[in-house]
Design a protein around this motif. Structure first.
Motif, PDB file in Angstrom:
ATOM      1  N   ALA A   1       0.861  -1.152   0.083  1.00 47.12           N
ATOM      2  CA  ALA A   1       0.003   0.064  -0.064  1.00 47.12           C
ATOM      3  C   ALA A   1       0.962   1.314  -0.046  1.00 47.12           C
ATOM      4  O   ALA A   1       0.389   2.096  -0.372  1.00 47.12           O
ATOM      5  CB  ALA A   1      -0.685   0.139   0.975  1.00 47.12           C
TER       6      ALA A   1
ATOM      7  N   GLU B   1       2.826   4.062  -3.988  1.00 50.81           N
ATOM      8  CA  GLU B   1       1.675   4.552  -4.576  1.00 50.81           C
ATOM      9  C   GLU B   1       1.646   4.419  -6.026  1.00 50.81           C
ATOM     10  O   GLU B   1       0.524   4.108  -6.662  1.00 50.81           O
ATOM     11  CB  GLU B   1       1.796   6.243  -4.106  1.00 50.81           C
TER      12      GLU B   1
ATOM     13  N   LYS C   1       0.109   0.965  -6.871  1.00 50.02           N
ATOM     14  CA  LYS C   1      -1.327   1.290  -6.008  1.00 50.02           C
ATOM     15  C   LYS C   1      -2.347   1.606  -7.439  1.00 50.02           C
ATOM     16  O   LYS C   1      -2.917   0.975  -7.536  1.00 50.02           O
ATOM     17  CB  LYS C   1      -1.487   1.847  -4.965  1.00 50.02           C
TER      18      LYS C   1
ATOM     19  N   GLN D   1      -3.875  -4.135   4.405  1.00 53.02           N
ATOM     20  CA  GLN D   1      -4.796  -3.059   3.636  1.00 53.02           C
ATOM     21  C   GLN D   1      -6.178  -3.846   3.609  1.00 53.02           C
ATOM     22  O   GLN D   1      -7.163  -3.420   2.886  1.00 53.02           O
ATOM     23  CB  GLN D   1      -4.495  -2.677   2.225  1.00 53.02           C
TER      24      GLN D   1
END
Length: 452
Positions: free
Chosen positions: A101, A104, A107, A222
């Motif tokens: 997570a 970035e 993600k 997450q």
């Protein structure tokens, strides 16, 4: 100065969509009754099956099982796998950091690929011929509430388009979450995952396993388990025209909870399959009852297969036969084969099933008629196919004809109802179906019938 937030997919659609017939309730009701009076329309629906869960929880195996079973029943079905899309885009073999997570950029790429998968699924559903039911499977982790809400919004945009088009099937979403904490199942699933394309050609299995466990830990950080109130996400915004339900499977089928799925006629056979299946690794051995000369194969040949396969597995294998005189004799002989394993558990199960018989023939209005493969599939579904799914151990199935072997092979390895008749069944050969992380692989074992 803070810029206003960009509108969501749902808000964008709502601004463009205008409800029809708001000022003409009687006319709208009349149109609705005319539409729902047609059984073809009532039974016609489009289902988006959204998988949820951590890696190695059996999602892809469950997805494959659902796809094969529905395909066998004649349902239009297809799976859209986010992992396959990632690998096809050149990101195979990526290390665990890609799934963190904290990464970035990665993600955003994972979100892009997942939503691209969802959009392709919905485009496929919209391309369905008129009067056709479809199930599209979104095979991804979908472990966060934000991701699942975005999927719902995207699906709702498609549902509104379907509502405006009388030829489009009504859309519904069903979340299917696989939750597993059983260490035995997890360890087995971890080992099977090492055979997928992310770890193909890796020289060190231990290093691959360590990397995969780090990937699981990244997802665990997450993970937001599915909550029932998520099913009301759209209802809180407006009177939605898209039903949303859920199914949660615990420890590979030890417990199943269903919520708001009962009104879906297309999903009904899927639910009954999920109630029957499990994630235990095992083998299904499909053997012919007769040789190429239509002579009954001796029980001694099956006994040799049982002994050899039981030594490989180090556990007892169950047996299923038909109800012919020859099959009953085989069952009697095989029930006497020594049970060398599972001493503290139940003995070998030997069953004679009346439903395990080939297509029947008869006459109607003086004309000869034969049972179709579709009829055979539906006759075998509950008493044979779902029974095989429930049995926890490996099983030897002695099939009275090639048509029965074709149906069982199609269920476990994949084939549409229309293509069953084209499946080649080798004579005097056992088809060994072994479970892997996505389904079953097939190996042929020749029976030595000439020695008898």
């Amino acid at each position: 100065v803070a810029l206003p937030a960009a509108p969501s997919v749902l808000e964008t659609v709502l601004r463009k969509f205008k409800k029809k017939d708001r000022d003409e309730p009687l006319e709208a009701m009349s149109a609705w009754m005319e539409r729902t009076a047609d059984p073809q329309v009532v039974s016609r629906e489009a289902v988006v099956l959204v998988l949820v869960g951590l890696p190695a929880r059996g999602k892809s195996f469950i997805s494959g099982a659902v796809l094969r079973h529905l395909k066998l029943l004649g349902v239009r079905v297809r799976s859209f796998n986010a992992g396959d899309l990632r690998r096809d885009s050149g990101k195979a073999g990526i290390e665990a950091n890609f799934f963190s997570a904290a990464n970035e950029a990665a993600k955003q790429e994972r979100e892009r690929l997942a939503m691209l998968c969802c959009e392709r699924l919905l485009a496929w559903i919209r391309s369905a011929p008129p009067g056709t039911s479809s199930i599209g499977i979104l095979d991804a982790t979908n472990t966060t509430i934000a991701r699942r809400q975005k999927v719902l919004e995207t699906c709702f945009a498609c549902a509104l388009q379907a509502e405006a088009d009388d030829k489009a099937a009504p859309l519904r979403v069903i979340f299917l979450e696989s939750i597993c904490g059983d260490p035995v199942i997890l360890q087995d699933n971890y080992q099977m995952k090492l055979s997928n394309d992310d770890y193909k050609g890796v020289s060190s299995p231990n290093a691959a396993l360590t990397d995969f466990k780090k990937r699981v830990e990244a997802y665990e950080d997450q993970y937001e388990p599915l909550q029932e109130n998520e099913l009301d996400y759209l209802q809180n915004k407006l009177e939605a025209a898209m039903p949303v339900g859920s199914v949660q499977i615990y420890d590979g089928g030890q417990k199943i909870t269903c919520c708001r799925t009962g009104s879906s006629l297309v999903a009904s056979p899927m639910i009954s399959l999920l109630h029957a299946m499990h994630l235990t690794r095992r083998q299904i051995l499909l053997a012919p009852e007769f040789d190429s000369q239509q002579k009954g194969i001796a029980a001694w040949d099956y006994r040799q297969i049982l002994i050899r396969e039981e030594r490989k597995e180090n556990r007892t294998i169950d047996v299923i036969c038909g109800t012919s005189k020859h099959a009953v004799k085989i069952a009697q002989d095989l029930s006497k084969v020594g049970n060398r394993f599972d001493k503290a558990q139940r003995p070998r199960c030997v069953l004679n099933l009346r439903a395990l018989q080939g297509r029947s023939e008869g006459t109607c209005d003086g004309s000869a008629v034969a049972e179709s493969y579709g009829d055979l599939v539906r006759r075998m579904r509950v008493e044979v196919i779902l029974l095989l799914e429930r049995l926890p151990r490996s099983v030897l199935v002695i099939c009275p004809g090639d048509d029965v072997r074709r149906v069982l092979y199609a269920h476990f390895c994949g084939c549409s109802e229309k293509s069953i008749a084209d499946l080649y069944m080798p004579e005097s050969t056992v088809l060994e179906l072994a479970r892997d992380h996505k389904g079953y692989s097939c190996t042929e074992i020749e029976l030595n019938t000439d020695s008898n």
